[in-house]
Design a protein around this motif. Structure first.
Motif, PDB file in Angstrom:
ATOM      1  N   CYS A  95      -1.452   7.422   1.402  1.00 38.43           N
ATOM      2  CA  CYS A  95      -2.899   7.422   1.516  1.00 38.43           C
ATOM      3  C   CYS A  95      -3.434   6.104   1.691  1.00 38.43           C
ATOM      4  O   CYS A  95      -4.508   6.114   2.043  1.00 38.43           O
ATOM      5  CB  CYS A  95      -3.437   7.781   0.015  1.00 38.43           C
ATOM      6  SG  CYS A  95      -3.134   6.793  -1.226  1.00 38.43           S
ATOM      7  N   GLY A  96      -2.520   4.894   1.801  1.00 36.82           N
ATOM      8  CA  GLY A  96      -3.235   3.759   1.970  1.00 36.82           C
ATOM      9  C   GLY A  96      -3.783   2.926   1.000  1.00 36.82           C
ATOM     10  O   GLY A  96      -4.282   1.820   1.147  1.00 36.82           O
ATOM     11  N   ALA A  97      -3.862   3.535  -0.300  1.00 34.28           N
ATOM     12  CA  ALA A  97      -4.190   2.737  -1.314  1.00 34.28           C
ATOM     13  C   ALA A  97      -3.379   1.889  -1.919  1.00 34.28           C
ATOM     14  O   ALA A  97      -2.023   1.817  -1.678  1.00 34.28           O
ATOM     15  CB  ALA A  97      -4.735   3.651  -2.652  1.00 34.28           C
ATOM     16  N   GLY A  98      -4.025   0.640  -2.372  1.00 31.23           N
ATOM     17  CA  GLY A  98      -3.188  -0.443  -2.966  1.00 31.23           C
ATOM     18  C   GLY A  98      -1.951   0.190  -4.221  1.00 31.23           C
ATOM     19  O   GLY A  98      -2.265   0.964  -4.784  1.00 31.23           O
ATOM     20  N   ILE A  99      -0.816  -0.703  -4.029  1.00 32.53           N
ATOM     21  CA  ILE A  99       0.195  -0.118  -4.924  1.00 32.53           C
ATOM     22  C   ILE A  99       0.158  -1.567  -6.063  1.00 32.53           C
ATOM     23  O   ILE A  99       0.100  -2.581  -5.603  1.00 32.53           O
ATOM     24  CB  ILE A  99       1.675  -0.325  -4.308  1.00 32.53           C
ATOM     25  CG1 ILE A  99       1.773   0.746  -3.350  1.00 32.53           C
ATOM     26  CG2 ILE A  99       2.576  -0.418  -5.293  1.00 32.53           C
ATOM     27  CD1 ILE A  99       1.931   2.309  -3.827  1.00 32.53           C
ATOM     28  N   THR A 100       0.393  -1.269  -7.148  1.00 33.16           N
ATOM     29  CA  THR A 100       0.312  -2.204  -8.367  1.00 33.16           C
ATOM     30  C   THR A 100       1.589  -1.673  -9.262  1.00 33.16           C
ATOM     31  O   THR A 100       2.019  -0.742  -9.349  1.00 33.16           O
ATOM     32  CB  THR A 100      -0.766  -2.472  -9.227  1.00 33.16           C
ATOM     33  OG1 THR A 100      -1.077  -1.170  -9.898  1.00 33.16           O
ATOM     34  CG2 THR A 100      -2.036  -2.629  -8.487  1.00 33.16           C
ATOM     35  N   THR A 154       0.729  -1.095   0.035  1.00 29.52           N
ATOM     36  CA  THR A 154      -0.102  -0.076   0.078  1.00 29.52           C
ATOM     37  C   THR A 154       0.940   1.271  -0.045  1.00 29.52           C
ATOM     38  O   THR A 154       2.235   1.249   0.411  1.00 29.52           O
ATOM     39  CB  THR A 154      -0.898   0.121   1.234  1.00 29.52           C
ATOM     40  OG1 THR A 154      -0.102   0.191   2.387  1.00 29.52           O
ATOM     41  CG2 THR A 154      -1.801  -1.156   1.243  1.00 29.52           C
ATOM     42  N   HIS A 155       0.220   2.401  -0.516  1.00 34.57           N
ATOM     43  CA  HIS A 155       0.985   3.514  -0.437  1.00 34.57           C
ATOM     44  C   HIS A 155       0.786   4.249   1.077  1.00 34.57           C
ATOM     45  O   HIS A 155      -0.036   4.425   1.505  1.00 34.57           O
ATOM     46  CB  HIS A 155       0.416   4.479  -1.570  1.00 34.57           C
ATOM     47  CG  HIS A 155       0.902   5.924  -1.776  1.00 34.57           C
ATOM     48  ND1 HIS A 155       0.335   7.072  -1.846  1.00 34.57           N
ATOM     49  CD2 HIS A 155       2.220   6.185  -1.634  1.00 34.57           C
ATOM     50  CE1 HIS A 155       1.070   7.854  -1.947  1.00 34.57           C
ATOM     51  NE2 HIS A 155       2.134   7.664  -1.974  1.00 34.57           N
ATOM     52  N   SER A 156       2.275   4.454   1.632  1.00 24.78           N
ATOM     53  CA  SER A 156       2.179   5.123   3.018  1.00 24.78           C
ATOM     54  C   SER A 156       1.374   6.356   3.111  1.00 24.78           C
ATOM     55  O   SER A 156       0.970   6.506   4.176  1.00 24.78           O
ATOM     56  CB  SER A 156       3.523   4.827   3.427  1.00 24.78           C
ATOM     57  OG  SER A 156       4.243   5.775   2.720  1.00 24.78           O
TER      58      SER A 156
END
Length: 158
Positions: free
Chosen positions: A119-124, A115-117
């Motif tokens: 905003c918390g969204a998933g990383i791909t 996850t992106h530290s």
């Protein structure tokens, strides 16, 4: 069977494998990148890796500029291993390898999520064309001779 070096291969994948292609290498980098591991004993304990193998990998990473050693204790003399910019630049490759493993080598749900530290969204990890944008079909990707190809190798290709 492939040797330790790939001198006959004129390919950046082969060059990268010479530095990080051994299985413990990627796990050491993973633990440093995503687990914050820096100390020899912690790498050894977390991975269960033989001490001689761990020492060789860490020394190789320092020599290759992927990590740097920093003394954190005088008595006893102890060092930690910190990723350099070159080492941190392996993050996208590890995310891509994780995504492949989640799809093709894991039964069930992914065991690790990135996850992106901020905003918390998933990383791909994505393959992107500079002109068209995202490329989802790997058959649309072709390899061509680049400017780093030695002239003597280009003559063999013709």
């Amino acid at each position: 069977m492939l040797g330790r070096t790939y001198d006959s291969q004129v390919c950046s994948i082969a060059r990268a494998l010479e530095v990080i292609g051994e299985r413990w290498s990627l796990l050491i980098v993973r633990d440093a990148l995503f687990g914050g591991t820096t100390r020899y004993g912690d790498f050894q304990r977390n991975l269960g890796i033989a001490t001689n193998v761990l020492k060789a990998r860490l020394d190789g990473f320092v020599e290759a500029g992927i990590m740097r050693r920093r003394k954190y204790s005088e008595q006893p003399e102890l060092y930690e291993y910190l990723l350099t910019d070159k080492g941190r630049a392996l993050a996208p490759a590890l995310v891509a390898l994780t995504e492949w493993g989640d799809r093709w080598a894991t039964d069930g749900e992914p065991p690790i999520l990135y996850t992106h530290s901020v905003c918390g969204a998933g990383i791909t990890q994505q393959t992107v064309c500079a002109h068209c944008g995202r490329v989802d079909d790997p058959t649309e990707i072709q390899a061509t001779i680049g400017p780093g190809m030695p002239p003597e190798r280009m003559a063999k290709k013709a």
